[in-house]
Design a protein around this motif. Sequence first.
Motif, PDB file in Angstrom:
ATOM      1  N   PHE A  55       0.787  -1.219   0.000  1.00  0.00           N
ATOM      2  CA  PHE A  55       0.000   0.000   0.000  1.00  0.00           C
ATOM      3  C   PHE A  55       0.830   1.285   0.000  1.00  0.00           C
ATOM      4  O   PHE A  55       0.268   2.366  -0.019  1.00  0.00           O
ATOM      5  CB  PHE A  55      -0.930   0.024   1.217  1.00  0.00           C
ATOM      6  N   SER A  56       2.153   1.207   0.040  1.00  0.00           N
ATOM      7  CA  SER A  56       2.954   2.431   0.097  1.00  0.00           C
ATOM      8  C   SER A  56       4.113   2.369  -0.891  1.00  0.00           C
ATOM      9  O   SER A  56       4.548   1.298  -1.296  1.00  0.00           O
ATOM     10  CB  SER A  56       3.475   2.670   1.514  1.00  0.00           C
ATOM     11  N   SER A  57       4.602   3.557  -1.243  1.00  0.00           N
ATOM     12  CA  SER A  57       5.730   3.642  -2.172  1.00  0.00           C
ATOM     13  C   SER A  57       6.632   4.804  -1.765  1.00  0.00           C
ATOM     14  O   SER A  57       6.208   5.744  -1.102  1.00  0.00           O
ATOM     15  CB  SER A  57       5.236   3.855  -3.603  1.00  0.00           C
ATOM     16  N   ASN A  73       1.273   6.639   0.950  1.00  0.00           N
ATOM     17  CA  ASN A  73       0.489   5.422   1.032  1.00  0.00           C
ATOM     18  C   ASN A  73      -0.926   5.706   0.566  1.00  0.00           C
ATOM     19  O   ASN A  73      -1.267   6.839   0.233  1.00  0.00           O
ATOM     20  CB  ASN A  73       0.503   4.832   2.449  1.00  0.00           C
ATOM     21  N   ARG A  74      -1.732   4.694   0.545  1.00  0.00           N
ATOM     22  CA  ARG A  74      -3.058   4.808  -0.028  1.00  0.00           C
ATOM     23  C   ARG A  74      -3.990   5.671   0.818  1.00  0.00           C
ATOM     24  O   ARG A  74      -4.784   6.443   0.278  1.00  0.00           O
ATOM     25  CB  ARG A  74      -3.662   3.421  -0.205  1.00  0.00           C
TER      26      ARG A  74
END
Length: 102
Positions: A55-57, A73-74
């Motif tokens: 969910f994160s980058s 993150n989302r």
Amino acid sequence: MPDFDLSKIAVVLIFLSILVATQVVVKRSKFFRVKLDKSNNSAIKIVNTVAVSKFSSATVIECAGSLFLVVSNRNGSPAIAELPKIQQNTLTSELQPELMGK
């Protein structure tokens, strides 16, 4: 039947004409064009993007000679941190005088 008042229609038409006239002046003005052209010289470039989890980058962005780390993150807001600049003294430059002396 609704009651149409001509003064309300006149006010709306005058307001719209003022907005259109302002748009024409801003687009044709050299002052605003020069300011916009100067700001386009510093482009934003994405250096690298890595998926940290499902969910994160994490993304490294270069802007105006500085590097920034953006972790997003989302569900939350992104966190931004400026990365330190890389020093000019690298391992190869320190070894170069040693090799030339032999």
